[in-house]
Design a protein around this motif. Structure first.
Motif, PDB file in Angstrom:
ATOM      1  N   ASP A  51       0.877  -1.118   0.150  1.00 56.91           N
ATOM      2  CA  ASP A  51      -0.041   0.052   0.160  1.00 56.91           C
ATOM      3  C   ASP A  51       0.856   1.165  -0.020  1.00 56.91           C
ATOM      4  OD1 ASP A  51      -3.066   0.480   0.883  1.00 56.91           O
ATOM      5  OD2 ASP A  51      -1.813   2.168   1.485  1.00 56.91           O
ATOM      6  N   TYR A  52       0.581   2.373  -0.921  1.00 57.46           N
ATOM      7  CA  TYR A  52       1.301   3.481  -0.978  1.00 57.46           C
ATOM      8  C   TYR A  52       1.467   4.099   0.380  1.00 57.46           C
ATOM      9  CZ  TYR A  52       0.666   3.004  -6.017  1.00 57.46           C
ATOM     10  OH  TYR A  52       0.782   2.398  -7.101  1.00 57.46           O
ATOM     11  N   ALA A  54       4.741   6.679   4.130  1.00 55.35           N
ATOM     12  CA  ALA A  54       5.094   6.570   5.871  1.00 55.35           C
ATOM     13  C   ALA A  54       6.578   6.441   5.803  1.00 55.35           C
ATOM     14  CB  ALA A  54       4.211   5.888   6.612  1.00 55.35           C
ATOM     15  N   ALA A  55       7.126   5.267   5.241  1.00 53.97           N
ATOM     16  CA  ALA A  55       8.540   4.997   5.595  1.00 53.97           C
ATOM     17  C   ALA A  55       9.421   5.847   4.942  1.00 53.97           C
ATOM     18  CB  ALA A  55       8.807   3.465   4.946  1.00 53.97           C
ATOM     19  N   GLY A  56       9.014   6.453   3.771  1.00 56.65           N
ATOM     20  CA  GLY A  56       9.944   7.580   3.054  1.00 56.65           C
ATOM     21  C   GLY A  56      10.160   8.683   4.135  1.00 56.65           C
ATOM     22  N   ARG A  57       9.500   9.036   5.410  1.00 59.18           N
ATOM     23  CA  ARG A  57       9.594   9.916   6.225  1.00 59.18           C
ATOM     24  C   ARG A  57      11.037   9.768   6.895  1.00 59.18           C
ATOM     25  NH1 ARG A  57       7.527  14.643   4.695  1.00 59.18           N
ATOM     26  NH2 ARG A  57       5.427  14.234   4.093  1.00 59.18           N
ATOM     27  N   TYR A  58      11.222   8.404   7.232  1.00 61.67           N
ATOM     28  CA  TYR A  58      12.481   8.094   8.186  1.00 61.67           C
ATOM     29  C   TYR A  58      13.648   7.565   7.223  1.00 61.67           C
ATOM     30  CZ  TYR A  58       8.348   7.773  11.076  1.00 61.67           C
ATOM     31  OH  TYR A  58       7.284   7.784  11.741  1.00 61.67           O
ATOM     32  N   ILE A  79       5.621  -2.037  -9.723  1.00 59.68           N
ATOM     33  CA  ILE A  79       7.139  -1.640  -9.588  1.00 59.68           C
ATOM     34  C   ILE A  79       7.155   0.079  -9.995  1.00 59.68           C
ATOM     35  CG2 ILE A  79       9.415  -1.794 -10.187  1.00 59.68           C
ATOM     36  CD1 ILE A  79       8.725  -4.621 -10.861  1.00 59.68           C
ATOM     37  N   ILE A  80       6.513   0.427 -11.022  1.00 60.15           N
ATOM     38  CA  ILE A  80       6.850   1.686 -11.499  1.00 60.15           C
ATOM     39  C   ILE A  80       5.905   2.582 -10.840  1.00 60.15           C
ATOM     40  CG2 ILE A  80       6.503   3.347 -13.633  1.00 60.15           C
ATOM     41  CD1 ILE A  80       8.816   1.348 -14.024  1.00 60.15           C
ATOM     42  N   GLU A  81       4.737   2.266 -10.383  1.00 63.45           N
ATOM     43  CA  GLU A  81       3.661   3.100  -9.652  1.00 63.45           C
ATOM     44  C   GLU A  81       4.425   3.949  -8.432  1.00 63.45           C
ATOM     45  OE1 GLU A  81       1.439   5.177 -11.101  1.00 63.45           O
ATOM     46  OE2 GLU A  81       2.029   4.241 -12.902  1.00 63.45           O
ATOM     47  N   PRO A  82       4.864   2.961  -7.627  1.00 61.32           N
ATOM     48  CA  PRO A  82       5.267   3.335  -6.372  1.00 61.32           C
ATOM     49  C   PRO A  82       6.434   4.468  -6.589  1.00 61.32           C
ATOM     50  CG  PRO A  82       5.726   0.764  -6.144  1.00 61.32           C
ATOM     51  CD  PRO A  82       4.985   1.261  -7.441  1.00 61.32           C
ATOM     52  N   ILE A 109       6.808   8.004  -5.112  1.00 62.55           N
ATOM     53  CA  ILE A 109       8.299   8.339  -4.259  1.00 62.55           C
ATOM     54  C   ILE A 109       8.541   9.643  -4.916  1.00 62.55           C
ATOM     55  CG2 ILE A 109      10.259   7.914  -3.436  1.00 62.55           C
ATOM     56  CD1 ILE A 109       9.335   4.763  -3.395  1.00 62.55           C
ATOM     57  N   GLY A 110       8.728   9.730  -6.266  1.00 61.26           N
ATOM     58  CA  GLY A 110       9.185  10.831  -7.035  1.00 61.26           C
ATOM     59  C   GLY A 110       8.522  11.935  -6.757  1.00 61.26           C
ATOM     60  N   THR A 111       7.087  11.814  -6.751  1.00 58.60           N
ATOM     61  CA  THR A 111       6.152  13.143  -6.755  1.00 58.60           C
ATOM     62  C   THR A 111       6.387  13.491  -5.170  1.00 58.60           C
ATOM     63  OG1 THR A 111       4.684  11.859  -8.093  1.00 58.60           O
ATOM     64  CG2 THR A 111       3.876  13.659  -6.901  1.00 58.60           C
ATOM     65  N   MET A 112       6.553  12.636  -4.286  1.00 60.39           N
ATOM     66  CA  MET A 112       6.650  13.108  -2.858  1.00 60.39           C
ATOM     67  C   MET A 112       7.921  13.903  -2.575  1.00 60.39           C
ATOM     68  SD  MET A 112       4.206  12.554  -0.931  1.00 60.39           S
ATOM     69  CE  MET A 112       4.974  12.514   0.863  1.00 60.39           C
ATOM     70  N   ILE A 113       8.990  13.288  -3.178  1.00 61.26           N
ATOM     71  CA  ILE A 113      10.394  13.930  -3.112  1.00 61.26           C
ATOM     72  C   ILE A 113      10.238  15.328  -3.706  1.00 61.26           C
ATOM     73  CG2 ILE A 113      12.735  13.968  -3.956  1.00 61.26           C
ATOM     74  CD1 ILE A 113      12.464  10.704  -4.032  1.00 61.26           C
ATOM     75  N   LYS A 114       9.547  15.511  -4.947  1.00 63.13           N
ATOM     76  CA  LYS A 114       9.541  16.838  -5.486  1.00 63.13           C
ATOM     77  C   LYS A 114       8.839  17.723  -4.709  1.00 63.13           C
ATOM     78  CE  LYS A 114       8.302  18.322 -10.037  1.00 63.13           C
ATOM     79  NZ  LYS A 114       6.929  18.647 -10.311  1.00 63.13           N
TER      80      LYS A 114
END
Ligand code: SF4
Length: 428
Positions: free
Chosen positions: A148-149, A154-158, A186-189, A193-198
């Motif tokens: 699940d995204y 959520a993990a990307g915050r850490y 594979i591509i969608e996450p 992640i890319g959108t969140m980083i931006k």
């Protein structure tokens, strides 16, 4: 099973993942915390400045519900299996860090029970490290395709860096060798992640205090040689990942033959030279202004094993050479074999105060052994042979003349011979 046995199994199981390297994270220590990615460095192997630094590189588990044919951890393989608990990974990381064994954590995993279940365990681990133990060392975390995204994000915050491994470079190969996986999953996450980083970067520019999200960017790994895709196909895919998904790094992993199945190529050794050529070409995409279609095409879809991709390109475009070192643009300088970003910058800066001699180039770090066939300096050519593809190629590969011509003891040495550009252009 005791912790040491788990560690042995799960660190050995992680060795096939090469997608961990420099990331440029700037995470700093906080009061009462431990670790500092900004000071200690953030890599498993080589940092941006060439230092070798260490990460605890482990799988959370090698129990896997999938049966990817190229993978040592596939469910049908009979091998010792283990799984950590989040607390065990946290304790290992903190204790190793305190003992100065490591500077960070690289945590990947096979898929136990389900993608969501696995991602939840990874999330618990990194959350605990950051929130309870105030761990500020580097963390590279795998995102599990199909999870699940909300868990992945959520993990990307850490995490400092996240990666979702593509592994196989096409949907067709994925269907053949990893039929339980979907390219979209594979591509969608990666896209998320890319959108969140931006967005995170934009927020940081507008507000003072913003929670970090994967500050060192995302990476992925492609396996080279397990499936029939050409270098051109792989490089085009990498180019798309850099341009469309703001990928920080694509790693290439020469296929290691760990399983015997008829769908995999019967090779004894991993194609390491091919992997090396792809890394060189990747470098040209990211730092030298090349695009994939300049380096390869459908007629020549694979790199020449004997020549690095830049030299190969130069030999196929001899019409643009020799370039005059004193007048070539920065972008043109970057296209000269043997001349890197640093030396191109030094040349541009030195030209502001005067003309550059051939000898000056040595001080700029130019590899003249290669560059000499592609340049002139104050109008003089120092290659010593006509600008012909076969002759230069032979010199670049063997350091010898194609004709094997033996020079007379009394002949002017080739390295000191100079010819004017006009002479070469006339073909005399
Ligand atoms: S999902 Fe990952 S760990 Fe599991 S078999 Fe496939 S490649 Fe190996």
């Amino acid at each position: 099973m005791d912790l040491l046995d788990k560690l042995n199994i799960l660190s050995a199981a992680a060795k096939y993942d090469v997608s961990c390297s420099s990331s440029g994270s700037k995470r700093r220590n906080t009061p009462g915390g431990i670790g500092n990615a900004a000071v200690s460095g953030i890599c498993h192997s080589w940092s941006d400045d060439g230092r070798c630094i260490s990460l605890l590189k482990i799988l959370f588990t090698n129990y896997c519900i999938y049966d990817c044919e190229y993978c040592v951890n596939r469910s049908s393989n009979d091998l010792p299996r283990a799984a950590f608990t989040p607390d065990e990974v946290v304790n290992l990381t903190v204790n190793f860090y305190r003992r100065n064994y490591i500077e960070g954590l690289f945590l990947s995993s096979a898929v136990i029970k389900s993608p969501d279940y696995t991602m939840e365990l990874l999330l618990q681990t990194v959350r605990k490290l950051r929130e309870e133990f105030k761990f500020n060392g580097y963390i590279h975390l795998k995102a599990i395709p199909g999870a699940d995204y909300s868990l992945i994000l959520a993990a990307g915050r850490y995490a400092d860096r996240m990666s979702v491994n593509i592994e196989l470079p096409s949907q067709k190969s994925l269907k053949l060798l990893a039929p339980q996986k979907e390219m979209n999953a594979i591509i969608e996450p990666m896209r998320e992640i890319g959108t969140m980083i931006k967005n995170n970067k934009e927020e940081k520019n507008s507000k003072k205090k913003v929670l970090k999200f994967v500050p060192a960017g995302q990476s992925t790994q492609l396996i080279v040689g397990a499936s029939p895709e050409s270098d051109f196909h792989i490089l085009k895919l990498s180019e798309g990942l850099y341009n469309k998904l703001s990928m920080k790094r694509v790693y290439y992993s020469a296929y290691v033959p760990v399983n015997n199945t008829p769908t995999l190529p019967a090779i004894k050794n991993p194609p390491l030279l091919r992997e090396h050529r792809l890394y060189q070409a990747d470098w040209l995409l990211r730092f030298y202004g090349f695009n994939a279609e300049e380096l390869l095409d459908n007629k020549n879809p694979n790199f020449d094993a004997d020549l690095d991709p830049k030299a190969n390109w130069a030999l196929n475009h001899l019409e643009v050479f020799p370039l005059e070192i004193n007048t070539a643009s920065y972008q043109q300088l970057l296209r000269i074999p043997g001349l890197g970003v640093k030396s191109a910058r030094r040349i541009m800066s030195a030209r502001k105060t005067g003309s550059i001699d051939y000898d000056d180039l040595k001080n700029f770090g130019t590899v003249l052994k290669r560059a000499r066939y592609f340049i002139t300096c104050k109008g003089k050519y120092y290659g010593g042979i006509p600008i012909r593809e076969d002759l230069i190629k032979s010199r670049l590969i063997n350091g010898k003349s194609e004709t094997g011509e033996q020079l007379s003891l009394f002949q002017e040495p080739v390295g000191k011979e100079t010819r004017s550009l006009a002479f070469l252009e006339s073909g005399e």
